[in-house]
Design a protein around this motif. Structure first.
Motif, mmCIF file in Angstrom:
data_model
loop_
_atom_site.group_PDB
_atom_site.id
_atom_site.type_symbol
_atom_site.label_atom_id
_atom_site.label_comp_id
_atom_site.label_asym_id
_atom_site.label_seq_id
_atom_site.Cartn_x
_atom_site.Cartn_y
_atom_site.Cartn_z
ATOM 1 N N ALA A 158 51.952 35.232 39.730
ATOM 2 C CA ALA A 158 52.285 36.376 40.604
ATOM 3 C C ALA A 158 51.797 37.652 39.933
ATOM 4 C CB ALA A 158 53.791 36.429 40.847
ATOM 5 N N GLY A 159 51.948 37.708 38.621
ATOM 6 C CA GLY A 159 51.533 38.892 37.856
ATOM 7 C C GLY A 159 50.026 39.098 37.908
ATOM 8 N N ASP A 160 49.283 38.007 37.826
ATOM 9 C CA ASP A 160 47.818 38.122 37.910
ATOM 10 C C ASP A 160 47.418 38.759 39.239
ATOM 11 O OD1 ASP A 160 47.509 36.996 35.451
ATOM 12 O OD2 ASP A 160 47.021 34.981 36.192
ATOM 13 N N LEU A 161 48.105 38.340 40.299
ATOM 14 C CA LEU A 161 47.788 38.904 41.612
ATOM 15 C C LEU A 161 48.148 40.390 41.653
ATOM 16 C CD1 LEU A 161 46.827 38.641 44.523
ATOM 17 C CD2 LEU A 161 49.151 37.899 45.147
ATOM 18 N N VAL A 162 49.292 40.728 41.081
ATOM 19 C CA VAL A 162 49.705 42.138 41.047
ATOM 20 C C VAL A 162 48.654 42.977 40.304
ATOM 21 C CG1 VAL A 162 51.412 43.735 40.045
ATOM 22 C CG2 VAL A 162 52.182 41.724 41.322
ATOM 23 N N VAL A 163 48.178 42.447 39.183
ATOM 24 C CA VAL A 163 47.181 43.192 38.394
ATOM 25 C C VAL A 163 45.877 43.324 39.176
ATOM 26 C CG1 VAL A 163 45.744 43.097 36.309
ATOM 27 C CG2 VAL A 163 48.193 42.615 36.159
ATOM 28 N N GLU A 164 45.475 42.236 39.835
ATOM 29 C CA GLU A 164 44.240 42.299 40.618
ATOM 30 C C GLU A 164 44.380 43.315 41.757
ATOM 31 O OE1 GLU A 164 42.811 38.435 41.890
ATOM 32 O OE2 GLU A 164 41.177 39.438 42.992
ATOM 33 N N THR A 165 45.543 43.321 42.379
ATOM 34 C CA THR A 165 45.786 44.283 43.460
ATOM 35 C C THR A 165 45.694 45.703 42.921
ATOM 36 O OG1 THR A 165 47.322 42.635 44.345
ATOM 37 C CG2 THR A 165 47.297 44.784 45.421
#
Ligand code: MF3
Ligand code: CO
Ligand code: CO
Length: 392
Positions: A158-165
């Motif tokens: 979930a964190g990877d997605l947050v960072v990518e966003t």
């Protein structure tokens, strides 16, 4: 989010002893779930006042009216007239703790009204947590659900997605772009990656991201308003992926920043770094707050008290609370498997704030600039790992 908050109600008459027992609820262990669906209010009745510990509300201050009927309901079930309560103005949890003592001494009379000492009464019923079993101990004593390796992996995703966003949003930030466009981007990008934007409909929050500009401390609501040259804007993104939450925010310069903008943003960035450096087993939650507060205040800035970091992962906001101020060695000891955010809000002026009529937007009382950075981290045997590494 708001910290736990203690309110004191002055009673116009003594509460009869018979009321005491059911009024004493341990958080999440209410013996009367029909009266306390939330199960997380704590009552401290005494002869002439009643202390109620309210769960964190984000961002509204404790909703007395929301919870009050439960007590009234109880009293009406008993077919007794409720005593008359007079609300005493809000005071912060910390102050009330000092004034009234949240902890019940083992030798004090049990608040259940049995007339026995606390240690011989409800203290026993709560059961003594076994310090050898860290997981059970942290759950029981602090309400903290430690995360296992599988959970941490899910939060990391979930964190990877947050960072990518965040990276994509950064590329959109420029004078003239409307805050709704950024919101829509975050919404679509999150959904397209099989995730959900946690803010949307969270306690009635109407959008998918928080955008907080200049003197807005946090929870700014996107709308038709646009970014302007010289603004600073905080973007706070929380995604739910596979049922797990990760939460991170950062503040960007829009166009050319002023000297003041650079000051507050860089102090906020470094405040988070200083907080992170205090994260390791053996240190405490107070060490984190102390590291942040002493750094930020030495720079002539102030630390917001009304919003704090929080446990995260299974839910948006879990225990523990992570204040960005505090005393060395105080508070809960850090142990591997704790997952929480650190998200200092730093003001150029004073720490005071007020909430706008939209019930969300928090702004500095003195109109000074405010900046914030946030990451979700896990305590590891060596120190910590960021699950939302923003590369500060
Ligand atoms: N993301 C915020 C935090 O760091 C909470 C936002 S609550 C919302 O805790 F409803 F405004 F999204
Ligand atoms: Co947060
Ligand atoms: Co956040």
């Amino acid at each position: 989010m708001h910290p736990w908050c203690l309110k004191r109600y002055q009673l116009s008459e003594e509460i009869p002893q018979s009321y005491y027992n059911p009024l004493f609820f341990h958080r999440k262990k209410s013996p009367h779930p029909h009266i306390h669906p939330s199960g997380n209010l704590k009552f401290f009745p005494s002869r002439l006042h009643l202390l109620i510990l309210f769960p964190p509300h984000c961002p509204q201050s404790p909703a007395t009216t929301l919870h009050w009927p439960h007590l009234a309901l109880y009293l009406s079930i008993r077919d007794e007239k409720p005593p008359v309560f007079q609300n005493i103005p809000d005071e912060t949890g910390a102050l009330m703790k000092k004034k009234f003592g949240l902890k019940i001494g083992r030798n004090e009379l049990c608040p259940c009204g049995s007339g026995k000492k606390y240690k011989k009464c409800c203290a026993l019923k709560k059961g003594t947590p076994d310090p050898e079993n860290v997981e059970a101990y942290y759950k029981k004593k602090y309400g903290i659900r430690l995360k296992k390796a599988e959970d941490i992996e899910k939060i990391r995703r979930a964190g990877d997605l947050v960072v990518e966003t965040h990276e994509r949003v950064k590329a959109l930030i420029k004078p003239g772009v409307s805050s709704d466009e950024i919101n829509d981007f975050v919404h679509e990008f999150t959904i397209n990656h099989g995730a959900k934007p946690a803010p949307l409909n969270y306690r009635g929050y109407p959008k998918s991201v928080c955008l907080s500009v200049n003197d807005v401390i946090c929870h700014g609501i996107p709308g038709s308003w646009a970014l302007e040259d010289g603004d600073i804007v905080n973007v706070d993104i929380t995604s739910i992926l596979g049922g797990y939450y990760a939460d991170a925010n950062q503040t960007h310069y829009v166009g050319t920043p002023s000297k003041e903008a650079i000051k507050v943003v860089e102090v906020a960035r470094e405040s988070l770094k200083q907080g992170l450096l205090a994260v390791r087993p053996g240190n405490t939650i107070g060490d984190i707050g102390h590291a942040i507060q002493s750094y930020a205040e030495a720079q002539g800035c102030s630390v917001v008290r009304d919003f704090i970091g929080h446990g995260v992962g299974y839910e948006f906001h879990e225990d523990p609370q992570v204040p960005h101020f505090g005393r060395k060695g105080h508070g809960i000891p850090l142990v591997p498997g704790m997952v929480f955010t650190i998200e200092p809000m730093i003001n150029l002026g004073g720490p005071e704030l007020y909430i706008l009529e939209d019930k969300w937007t928090a702004v500095t009382s003195d109109g000074s600039l405010s900046a914030q950075f946030e990451e979700t981290i896990v305590v590891t045997p060596e120190g910590f790992e960021s699950l939302t590494p923003l590369g500060l």
